[in-house]
Enzyme design. Structure first.
Site, mmCIF file in Angstrom:
data_model
loop_
_atom_site.group_PDB
_atom_site.id
_atom_site.type_symbol
_atom_site.label_atom_id
_atom_site.label_comp_id
_atom_site.label_asym_id
_atom_site.label_seq_id
_atom_site.Cartn_x
_atom_site.Cartn_y
_atom_site.Cartn_z
ATOM 1 C CB SER A 117 -76.180 37.081 60.672
ATOM 2 O OG SER A 117 -76.076 38.465 60.948
ATOM 3 C CD GLU A 131 -79.211 48.160 55.375
ATOM 4 O OE1 GLU A 131 -78.691 49.211 55.820
ATOM 5 O OE2 GLU A 131 -79.735 48.078 54.251
ATOM 6 C CE LYS A 159 -85.310 42.238 59.513
ATOM 7 N NZ LYS A 159 -84.903 40.910 60.020
ATOM 8 C CE LYS A 165 -81.982 41.768 62.845
ATOM 9 N NZ LYS A 165 -81.179 41.119 61.780
ATOM 10 C CB SER A 225 -82.344 35.405 52.753
ATOM 11 O OG SER A 225 -82.702 36.693 53.173
ATOM 12 N N GLY A 243 -88.765 39.663 61.243
ATOM 13 C CA GLY A 243 -88.705 38.528 62.150
ATOM 14 C C GLY A 243 -87.388 37.796 62.017
#
Length: 314
Positions: A234, A261, A88, A171, A120, A116
């Site tokens: 995240s 990222e 991503k 996102k 992880s 999606g």
């Protein structure tokens, strides 16, 4: 039950490892490779690891995609091999997505995007999850769907690879803003507004690049946005949260396990939006925050004091 296939996973980080485990649990033959040269305890060359592969799945960080793709391009890869990208991000020099880089390198091969709401650590714990595999080739997408579908990992297909990929990429910028929101204890109302308006920005820029708007209301858009904006797992959320706690960006990145990222994506996205004259107010404030031009509180005030307008004015 599909016949066992040979799967090569490029990238030995949390995401690549999680996908490798899913494939292994379905009795596929899996080889994992990282740019450090370590693969499941063995040192295999890139030539060795892609030999006889039916699927080459890339889960390496954005900064390594072009380099690794070029290395593989120099090898003899049969035309029936399917490339799957689970990275991503956006290339800082060309603004291309990972799948666009792979497709340019391998124009005769099918390229599938996998994206999606897939944290992880939850997948590694065997918790239920769903994802999307998208390609211009329905056959390739369906093949990858069969390979990775399991009782714990539900896989859907989609024919809008750009939209699916951009959903997972864009996102991350909104997730940084969401982390700031929670770090400042702004409450549920503010966060709901932020995520909703963030989705609007994502759709606006993605449609201008050729993606389908409806894709962003599926798992790879809204689904991934909700998961990333609401989880301390995240890395992008953590960037925003810790910035709101008073840390500098360099301090936050030094403490992260893995790559956020969204930091790079925000810069590339902002440059592109300015060139196209596309309004991206949340992205702009995140960019200014990452550049240390403003504080988290100032970013909030800038957003709240924008000119009033109809909700669907844009």
């Amino acid at each position: 039950m599909t016949n066992p296939k040979n799967i090569t996973v490029l990238g030995a980080g949390a995401w690549g490892t999680a996908l490798a485990v899913i494939a292994k649990n379905k009795n596929h033959q899996v080889k994992i490779w990282s740019r450090s040269g370590l693969t499941s305890g063995d040192a295999l060359s890139l030539t060795d690891v892609v030999k006889d592969a039916d699927i080459i799945l890339s889960a390496i960080s954005m900064k390594g995609v072009s380099e690794v793709a070029k290395q593989i391009q120099s090898l003899s890869i049969p035309k029936d091999v399917i490339f799957v990208t689970a990275t991503k991000g956006l290339d800082p020099e060309t603004t291309r997505t990972p799948s666009q880089i792979w497709q340019a390198m391998f124009p005769l091969h099918p390229v599938v995007v996998l994206s999606g709401p897939n944290l992880s650590k939850e997948i590694q714990q065997g918790l239920p999850s769903a994802t999307v595999v998208a390609s211009r080739s329905a056959t390739a997408a369906e093949f990858v769907q069969i390979i990775f579908s399991s009782p714990q990992f539900r896989v859907y297909t989609n024919l809008d690879p750009l939209g699916v990929e951009l959903g997972g990429t864009l996102k991350n910028v909104i997730a940084i803003a969401s982390g700031v929101c929670d770090g400042l204890n702004l409450g549920t109302n503010a966060k709901a507004a932020l995520v909703t308006r963030g989705l609007t920005e994502m759709v606006r820029i993605a449609v201008s690049w050729g993606a389908k708007a409806e894709t962003f209301y599926g798992l790879s858009g809204l689904g991934d946005l909700l998961a990333t904006c609401n989880s301390s797992l995240s890395r992008n959320y953590q960037v925003g949260y810790q910035l709101a706690q008073g840390k500098t960006l360099s301090e936050v990145i030094a403490d992260l396990q893995g790559t956020a990222e969204g930091v790079n994506t925000c810069k590339v996205l902002m440059q592109s939006a300015k060139k196209q004259n596309i309004s991206m107010p949340i992205t702009e404030q995140v960019y200014r925050l990452l550049q240390a031009e403003i504080t988290p509180r100032q970013a909030l005030e800038e957003l709240m004091l924008r000119d009033i307008k109809p909700e669907y004015h844009d």
